[in-house]
Structure formats: structure tokens, C-alpha cells
Motif scaffolding. Structure first.
Motif, mmCIF file in Angstrom:
data_model
loop_
_atom_site.group_PDB
_atom_site.id
_atom_site.type_symbol
_atom_site.label_atom_id
_atom_site.label_comp_id
_atom_site.label_asym_id
_atom_site.label_seq_id
_atom_site.Cartn_x
_atom_site.Cartn_y
_atom_site.Cartn_z
ATOM 1 N N PRO A 60 0.786 -1.234 0.000
ATOM 2 C CA PRO A 60 0.000 0.000 0.000
ATOM 3 C C PRO A 60 0.815 1.280 0.000
ATOM 4 O O PRO A 60 0.246 2.381 0.008
ATOM 5 C CB PRO A 60 -0.807 -0.111 1.305
ATOM 6 C CG PRO A 60 0.087 -0.884 2.222
ATOM 7 C CD PRO A 60 0.821 -1.868 1.340
ATOM 8 N N THR B 271 -1.425 5.113 -0.826
ATOM 9 C CA THR B 271 -2.290 5.316 0.339
ATOM 10 C C THR B 271 -1.510 6.003 1.468
ATOM 11 O O THR B 271 -0.288 6.166 1.396
ATOM 12 C CB THR B 271 -2.854 3.989 0.895
ATOM 13 O OG1 THR B 271 -1.840 3.316 1.651
ATOM 14 C CG2 THR B 271 -3.362 3.081 -0.210
ATOM 15 N N VAL C 215 -0.978 4.716 4.359
ATOM 16 C CA VAL C 215 -0.835 3.590 5.273
ATOM 17 C C VAL C 215 0.095 3.892 6.435
ATOM 18 O O VAL C 215 -0.148 3.445 7.566
ATOM 19 C CB VAL C 215 -0.362 2.338 4.506
ATOM 20 C CG1 VAL C 215 0.998 2.561 3.854
ATOM 21 C CG2 VAL C 215 -0.336 1.113 5.413
ATOM 22 N N LEU D 196 -7.962 3.298 4.871
ATOM 23 C CA LEU D 196 -6.898 3.959 4.125
ATOM 24 C C LEU D 196 -7.455 4.986 3.156
ATOM 25 O O LEU D 196 -8.508 4.784 2.540
ATOM 26 C CB LEU D 196 -6.080 2.918 3.345
ATOM 27 C CG LEU D 196 -5.370 1.856 4.187
ATOM 28 C CD1 LEU D 196 -4.672 0.845 3.279
ATOM 29 C CD2 LEU D 196 -4.362 2.500 5.138
#
Length: 413
Positions: free
Chosen positions: A99, A103, A105, A128
Motif C-alpha cells: 500500500p 495510500t 498507510v 486507508l
């Protein structure tokens, strides 16, 4: 419990097509003008199939509802998506194996940025943000469920479903086949021949073909194989999708001689789109379906263009970010008036950015070199001072954006 469309899709549906402001020719305009929409309706059936890559990954965050809406609004025949399975078996749409790139994350789950995306549960994936990496206008975009794509496509476009990294999602072929068979929206699209499953992994494609022989299937490949392999593929797939660079006319002919359709990916500049169309391919996948759709309809891809990307030096001799040298992109004023390019920026397919500093005004015909590394700024050179190169040595596509987020050119080298 039956699946319900995500809150992202519900918000987008409430405001209608054209969620992405990044794709429009003016900040307050709809994504596609009324005249463009009429032209799309009259598009010749003899032209190639146009496929929006990851929705419209060049003008909105890839594999999000915003990108699907841009892809649908472009008049593309299909939008392409990437499906994987969450740790608890939910089919979700995401391209990368981790990710980290697309994103937030690290903010939500510190220390898990390099974990497999398939190690996250569906509930974790929904925490996310999958849009803000692209631009602040997309804060709050979530990772979609597979069924979100069917909801967006209904009545407007078909869907290419790429089974992504099937070795990371055991059983994904069965899950996708079940969704296509049992979900009413997907079943309608399948019956209309508006779904095509695609993938690089031949074993996965064979498994899917056995599970869903009524669904169109495409074998992805980097290069076109010989006639013997194509004959084997023709026993279980309907088309071949290959990387467009270096594709030769005889390779296109070889695919068609095997009774298969010829598709190419990911073709981003109008010039390259035209080149593969001239080769006789049947389908073209692009990050920029809005702009390349205009080109295929005989319209200017960038109707108000004043500045274009004139070229790029991706792999210079020596250090790519050497002081005063190294990689750079050239901008050119193609209008009849001076253009202030302060704040313009270049974005590639991986979201690497090169920016133009303040105070740069290009006279008609003038050029500006935008460098990745450090150097001494001048009227013809702007340096970003980056410690690492950002341009792929083998060449990729670049989009040129204004400070108010208008896409004004796409270049591939």
C-alpha cells in the motif's frame, strides 16, 4: 450480508459523472463537454476499443471511484481495474503489491507500508485514504470493492478485470467467477459481452476459463510469442494484450492469424495512440481516455494548448542528477502569446513530480528545461534540486499540469 456500494460511490453518484476536476479543461467545467459527448455517441464502430487504464489513472487516483467516473465520462468503451483479495477474502480494487505508493498507510498503520496489501482485512483497507497521494481534491477516496466498478459501469461502459498477482490471492479466480455469475449488475454486463477478465499468469487464466467459459478472457504478455504458443492460448482466451513499445506489424498479424483480438497497453500520448491504431490493433488501453478519446474522435486532445512537452532526456551520460546537468524535460510555448509557467508541474505514471519555480515566463516559441537535479536557475533552465532521478531511463509518459490543475499535454518517450 449483501454487499452495499461504498460511501465513496454513493457520494459520487449523488453529484453525477465528472467527480474529477483534474480532468477538465477549465476548473468549473464538466469533465466532458456536451459537444464531446455528442461526438462520442457518433463514434465510428470501426475504430479501436478504448480502455481507460485503472479507470482513468492519469487524471484521477488510480483504481478509485473518481477514476472510474472519469473513465466513464470519457466515452471509453471499457474501464480497466485490478482485483485482489483481502486477508478475509473480500475482492477489492488495487494495483500494487503493497500500500505504500498510493495510500496513507504509514499514518494509519505505522510500520505496515511494506506489508502485502493482501495481508490487510477489508475493514482495515477501508481505513486507508487512496486519493490524497494524487491531489488534495481527492482526500477521502477509499479502496473500492469489486462491485463498485459494476455500479459505475452500468449503462455506460464495459469492464476489463485484471486478476492481479494471483499467487498473493489464492482462490481469487473462484471469487471473481462467483461475483460475475451471482451479482445481478455483473451478470447483466457479462451477458452483454461487456466484461473481459485479463491477466499475465497463464495458469490463473486457465483456471478462470474452466470456471467461467462464458466470460471473455485476455492473456497479457510483454512480447508477442510465436505461433505455437498463440495457438495454445487460442484454446482458452479470446484476445492478447501486449506492451505497445516495439510492436511490429507482423506481430499484430500473427495474433490475428491465431483468431485472437490484439490489444495494447498502456499507450498515453495521442501520437503513440495513433501509431498503434495505424498498426491495426483492436483495443488500446490508456491512462488518459478523456484526451485520447478526443483524438480518436478527430478532435484536438488538448483544445486550448499553449505549452507542450517538447522532449525529455531520461538517461544522460554520467550522474542523472549531476549539478547543472542530468535528466530534464523541455517545455515549449506553442502559442502566439507569452505564457507564465510558474507553478506548472510534470507528473509521471508513478506520481513522481517535477515543478517549475516562480518567475518563468515563456515567450512564443521559447523553451524551458526543467531539471530533476540541482543547478543554477536561468531563463532557460529550472532546477528542482532533487537528490535522486525521477525519470525512467527507458522512457515513460509525462503529464503537464497547470497550477490550477488543468492537464495541458501528455508526452511519451
Amino acid at each position: 450480508m449483501p454487499y452495499r456500494p461504498s460511501s465513496t460511490f454513493q457520494r459520487a453518484a449523488a453529484v453525477g459523472v465528472g467527480l474529477s476536476l483534474l480532468a477538465v479543461p477549465a476548473p468549473a467545467a464538466p469533465v466532458v463537454s456536451a459537444s464531446d459527448a455528442r461526438a462520442a455517441a457518433k463514434r465510428p464502430t470501426t475504430g479501436p476499443i478504448l480502455v481507460g487504464h485503472r479507470g482513468a489513472g492519469g487524471t484521477a487516483p488510480e483504481n478509485t471511484v473518481a477514476a472510474f467516473l472519469d473513465g466513464r465520462a470519457s466515452g471509453a468503451d471499457f474501464i480497466e481495474i485490478d482485483v485482489q483479495l483481502s486477508a478475509d477474502g473480500v475482492p477489492f480494487l488495487f494495483h500494487d503489491d503493497t500500500p505504500a505508493r498510493t495510500t496513507d498507510v504509514e499514518d494509519v498503520f505505522p510500520g505496515r507500508a511494506s506489508d502485502p496489501i493482501t495481508s490487510f482485512t477489508w475493514a482495515e483497507l477501508q481505513q486507508l485514504d487512496a486519493g490524497s497521494y494524487f491531489d488534495r481534491r481527492f482526500v477521502g477516496e477509499r479502496i473500492p470493492h469489486l462491485d463498485d466498478a459494476a455500479a459505475v459501469a452500468a449503462g455506460a461502459a464495459g469492464v476489463y478485470i485484471e486478476i492481479k498477482s494471483p499467487w498473493n490471492s489464492p482462490g481469487i479466480e473462484e471469487v471473481v467467477a462467483s461475483e460475475l455469475r451471482n451479482d445481478p449488475a455483473w451478470r447483466t454486463l457479462v451477458e452483454a459481452r461487456r466484461v473481459q477478465v485479463i491477466g499475465f499468469d497463464e495458469a490463473s487464466n486457465r483456471r478462470f476459463a474452466a470456471l467461467a467459459p462464458d466470460v471473455l478472457l485476455q492473456q497479457l504478455t510483454w512480447m508477442i510469442p510465436g505461433p505455437e504458443v498463440l495457438a495454445e492460448w487460442a484454446a482458452f482466451v479470446d484476445s492478447v494484450g501486449a506492451y505497445y513499445r516495439g510492436l511490429a506489424p507482423q506481430e499484430v498479424a500473427r495474433v490475428k492469424d491465431a483468431g485472437l483480438m490484439m490489444s495494447v497497453y498502456t499507450v498515453n500520448s495521442p501520437e503513440d495512440v495513433q501509431a498503434v491504431v495505424d498498426l491495426g490493433v483492436d483495443a488500446v488501453t490508456t491512462d488518459f481516455p478523456i484526451q485520447n478519446g478526443r483524438h480518436l474522435r478527430g478532435l484536438p486532445a488538448f483544445p486550448e494548448a499553449t505549452v507542450e512537452i517538447g522532449g525529455a532526456v531520461n538517461d544522460p551520460a554520467g550522474d542523472d542528477v549531476a549539478f547543472g546537468a542530468g535528466e530534464y524535460v523541455t517545455l515549449r510555448n506553442v502559442s502566439g502569446s507569452a505564457v507564465d509557467v510558474s507553478g506548472y508541474f510534470l507528473r509521471d505514471a508513478t506520481n513522481s513530480i517535477l515543478r517549475v519555480g516562480e518567475g518563468y515566463v515563456l515567450l512564443p516559441g521559447a523553451e524551458l528545461r526543467v531539471h530533476a537535479g540541482a543547478g543554477t536557475d536561468s531563463p532557460t533552465d529550472c532546477f528542482n534540486g532533487l537528490a535522486s532521478p525521477v525519470l525512467a531511463d527507458t522512457g515513460t509518459s509525462l503529464g503537464l499540469w497547470t497550477p490550477d490543475l488543468r492537464l495541458v499535454d501528455v508526452f511519451a518517450n
